[in-house]
Design a protein around this motif. Structure first.
Motif, PDB file in Angstrom:
ATOM      1  N   GLN A 445       0.828  -1.199   0.000  1.00  0.00           N
ATOM      2  CA  GLN A 445       0.000   0.000   0.000  1.00  0.00           C
ATOM      3  C   GLN A 445       0.868   1.257   0.000  1.00  0.00           C
ATOM      4  O   GLN A 445       2.054   1.223   0.314  1.00  0.00           O
ATOM      5  CB  GLN A 445      -0.937  -0.023   1.197  1.00  0.00           C
ATOM      6  CG  GLN A 445      -1.919  -1.205   1.155  1.00  0.00           C
ATOM      7  CD  GLN A 445      -2.798  -1.280   2.376  1.00  0.00           C
ATOM      8  OE1 GLN A 445      -2.333  -1.476   3.500  1.00  0.00           O
ATOM      9  NE2 GLN A 445      -4.099  -1.126   2.170  1.00  0.00           N
ATOM     10  N   PHE A 446       0.226   2.379  -0.336  1.00  0.00           N
ATOM     11  CA  PHE A 446       0.946   3.636  -0.496  1.00  0.00           C
ATOM     12  C   PHE A 446       0.363   4.707   0.422  1.00  0.00           C
ATOM     13  O   PHE A 446      -0.846   4.734   0.682  1.00  0.00           O
ATOM     14  CB  PHE A 446       0.849   4.113  -1.948  1.00  0.00           C
ATOM     15  CG  PHE A 446       1.498   3.178  -2.926  1.00  0.00           C
ATOM     16  CD1 PHE A 446       2.787   3.388  -3.365  1.00  0.00           C
ATOM     17  CD2 PHE A 446       0.796   2.079  -3.410  1.00  0.00           C
ATOM     18  CE1 PHE A 446       3.387   2.518  -4.275  1.00  0.00           C
ATOM     19  CE2 PHE A 446       1.380   1.200  -4.324  1.00  0.00           C
ATOM     20  CZ  PHE A 446       2.691   1.435  -4.754  1.00  0.00           C
ATOM     21  N   ASN A 447       1.234   5.588   0.877  1.00  0.00           N
ATOM     22  CA  ASN A 447       0.797   6.776   1.590  1.00  0.00           C
ATOM     23  C   ASN A 447       0.285   7.813   0.596  1.00  0.00           C
ATOM     24  O   ASN A 447       0.470   7.685  -0.621  1.00  0.00           O
ATOM     25  CB  ASN A 447       1.959   7.361   2.398  1.00  0.00           C
ATOM     26  CG  ASN A 447       2.414   6.425   3.511  1.00  0.00           C
ATOM     27  OD1 ASN A 447       1.609   5.969   4.318  1.00  0.00           O
ATOM     28  ND2 ASN A 447       3.712   6.141   3.545  1.00  0.00           N
ATOM     29  N   ALA A 448      -0.346   8.874   1.119  1.00  0.00           N
ATOM     30  CA  ALA A 448      -0.907   9.902   0.251  1.00  0.00           C
ATOM     31  C   ALA A 448       0.162  10.584  -0.602  1.00  0.00           C
ATOM     32  O   ALA A 448      -0.119  11.045  -1.717  1.00  0.00           O
ATOM     33  CB  ALA A 448      -1.657  10.938   1.096  1.00  0.00           C
ATOM     34  N   ASP A 449       1.400  10.634  -0.096  1.00  0.00           N
ATOM     35  CA  ASP A 449       2.472  11.287  -0.848  1.00  0.00           C
ATOM     36  C   ASP A 449       3.162  10.345  -1.835  1.00  0.00           C
ATOM     37  O   ASP A 449       4.152  10.716  -2.475  1.00  0.00           O
ATOM     38  CB  ASP A 449       3.509  11.885   0.102  1.00  0.00           C
ATOM     39  CG  ASP A 449       4.212  10.828   0.962  1.00  0.00           C
ATOM     40  OD1 ASP A 449       3.903   9.623   0.834  1.00  0.00           O
ATOM     41  OD2 ASP A 449       5.070  11.222   1.782  1.00  0.00           O
ATOM     42  N   GLY A 450       2.668   9.109  -1.966  1.00  0.00           N
ATOM     43  CA  GLY A 450       3.226   8.164  -2.916  1.00  0.00           C
ATOM     44  C   GLY A 450       4.300   7.261  -2.367  1.00  0.00           C
ATOM     45  O   GLY A 450       4.739   6.336  -3.067  1.00  0.00           O
ATOM     46  N   THR A 451       4.742   7.499  -1.150  1.00  0.00           N
ATOM     47  CA  THR A 451       5.715   6.589  -0.554  1.00  0.00           C
ATOM     48  C   THR A 451       5.020   5.283  -0.180  1.00  0.00           C
ATOM     49  O   THR A 451       3.804   5.234   0.013  1.00  0.00           O
ATOM     50  CB  THR A 451       6.377   7.209   0.684  1.00  0.00           C
ATOM     51  OG1 THR A 451       5.345   7.583   1.619  1.00  0.00           O
ATOM     52  CG2 THR A 451       7.200   8.436   0.313  1.00  0.00           C
ATOM     53  N   ILE A 452       5.818   4.222  -0.100  1.00  0.00           N
ATOM     54  CA  ILE A 452       5.263   2.897   0.173  1.00  0.00           C
ATOM     55  C   ILE A 452       5.164   2.666   1.670  1.00  0.00           C
ATOM     56  O   ILE A 452       6.126   2.930   2.420  1.00  0.00           O
ATOM     57  CB  ILE A 452       6.135   1.800  -0.469  1.00  0.00           C
ATOM     58  CG1 ILE A 452       6.244   2.021  -1.977  1.00  0.00           C
ATOM     59  CG2 ILE A 452       5.553   0.420  -0.187  1.00  0.00           C
ATOM     60  CD1 ILE A 452       7.197   1.062  -2.671  1.00  0.00           C
TER      61      ILE A 452
END
Length: 459
Positions: A445-452
């Motif tokens: 899954q990904f955070n809102a900023d695109g980091t995993i």
């Protein structure tokens, strides 16, 4: 009620023909996964291990959990032959013969152990039963004698016949997703179906020679499509070290990128490419020579190919242990311009490069530390193009609890969604190590900023 699995008595891609005692050829197939084996002539007695020794003992619903576990085996890919079978205990050991006595031991990966722990299936004494023929002593079968299990010349057919039944201690964990020892999985999606292409594991020195393919519609139930490429007969320049494949689709063809070396003489690894009209093969060597030769580029070991295809249709080949390299592939997918090879080695990099793209961002992932280390793990970076520049984002998958040696991964997106999965190998639980590894899949899954979001490996 205990339900026996009826066995098909014919030669199939997953079966093997055997000749025993001068009789006619006979073949049977056994379902892989957790099963129990009931004696034909002593109903209610099941194959089990007790103090490491194989025997047949009574097992009932009232038996202890340990007894039920001891009478449960996972049928897996034959350690010595993909056309036969091996039997793994709940504790991760393998049923093998030593001085013709059946016992359970840890897989050492050498040729003798693999042969001792491999059995080919033949038809049993009654319909729906099976007999197990020794791979390296084909005139002997597993037989119970005074309730102890031996490898004996065939005497009483009933004494060497078993019904395959539902497991007394069935598999309850999500992982591993395919039974047996497999590592370095590449996961891909073609035509709405998922495919796994792993290294066949369990060999001392990682000396496996062949690749298999598995497919699924739900990432849970997998179909074994058998051997898709075997270096020894299929590749003229390699016969050993079939490691870390990667498959890409273009031009109506499927391209298998693979590592290979020679068992003797020049042991340096090289990259090859094979082609097939189907994702499940069979694949044929496309060049008759390496695609990337050992020593062609200074530094690093030539292993671990991975292919990423961008939105514009251009494909890139990544590879390397110690040094990470990338080159755009030509449209034929089997050639490239050596002058365009670039080195993109990030800090902490050891091996297993993998690239994917999400929402316009490119993700470059790799494995850190040695695959024999329980601290083997996956890190990643992000960038604006398939070749970087890359911004290191840290570790995203590492050991947790009893799950160790998590690494050499790949990633797939569920078609038409923003749901992502990561396939990776780990030390086989509970008795694995750097050459006894198994394949797992978890959500990524990904955070809102695109980091995993760091992946917690699940059992």
């Amino acid at each position: 009620m205990r339900i026996a699995v009826v066995l098909a008595l014919c030669v199939t891609a997953a079966g093997v023909a055997v000749v025993v005692g001068g009789g006619p050829a006979a073949a049977a197939t056994v379902p892989t996964g957790a099963v129990s084996l009931e004696s034909v002539n002593y109903p209610g007695r099941y194959v089990r291990h007790l103090d490491s020794l194989g025997r047949i003992d009574p097992v009932t619903t009232a038996s202890t959990a340990q007894t039920k576990a001891d009478a449960t085996f996972t049928v897996v890919n034959g350690l010595a032959s993909p056309g036969c079978y091996s039997f793994q205990t709940k504790g991760g050991l393998f049923l093998r013969h030593r001085d013709f006595r059946l016992r359970t031991d840890a897989n050492t990966g050498d040729a003798t152990f693999r042969a001792d722990a491999t059995f080919c299936a033949a038809d049993g004494s009654v319909a729906g039963s099976v007999s197990f023929v020794s791979y390296n002593y084909p005139s002997r079968r597993i037989r119970h004698r005074d309730f102890a299990l031996w490898l004996d010349p065939i005497q009483s057919v009933a004494d060497s016949s078993f019904r395959v039944t539902a497991a007394w201690a069935p598999k309850t964990n999500r992982n591993p997703v395919i039974p047996g020892l497999f590592a370095d999985p590449q996961i891909a999606s073609f035509g709405g179906r998922y495919y796994l292409y792993p290294t066949t594991d369990g060999y001392a020195g990682w000396a496996g020679t062949y690749y298999k393919a598995f497919s699924s519609t739900d990432l849970v139930t997998w179909t074994d499509h058998g051997v898709i490429l075997d270096l020894a007969p299929d590749v003229s320049w390699a016969d050993n070290s079939a490691w870390a494949p990667s498959v890409a689709n273009r031009n109506g063809q499927y391209y298998l990128y693979f590592s290979g070396g020679l068992a003797t003489g020049n042991t340096a690894k090289q990259l090859g490419v094979a082609v097939s009209a189907a994702p499940t093969g069979p694949f044929r060597d496309a060049l008759g020579r390496p695609l990337v030769a050992a020593g062609q580029f200074a530094g690093g070991q030539v292993i671990d190919p991975a292919v990423f295809t961008d939105d514009d249709g251009r494909s890139y080949l990544y590879w390397g242990q110690g040094v990470a390299r990338v080159v755009p592939l030509n449209g034929d997918m089997i050639s490239y311009d050596p002058a365009q090879v670039r080195t993109i080695t990030p800090a902490g990099y050891n091996e297993a490069p993998f690239v994917f793209k999400r929402n316009g961002t490119y993700y470059f992932m790799w494995s850190e530390n040695d695959t024999r280390s329980e601290d083997y793990r996956v890190a990643y970076a992000t960038g604006p193009s398939p070749v970087g520049p890359w911004t290191n984002r840290g570790v995203v998958l590492s050991k947790s609890g009893s799950v160790r040696g998590t690494g050499h991964h790949s990633v797939v997106r569920a078609p038409g969604t923003d749901v992502w999965y990561i396939a990776y190998h780990r030390f086989a639980v509970p008795a694995g190590n750097g050459t006894n590894r198994e394949t797992a899949i978890d959500r990524m899954q990904f955070n809102a900023d695109g980091t995993i979001v760091p992946v917690v490996p699940t059992l």
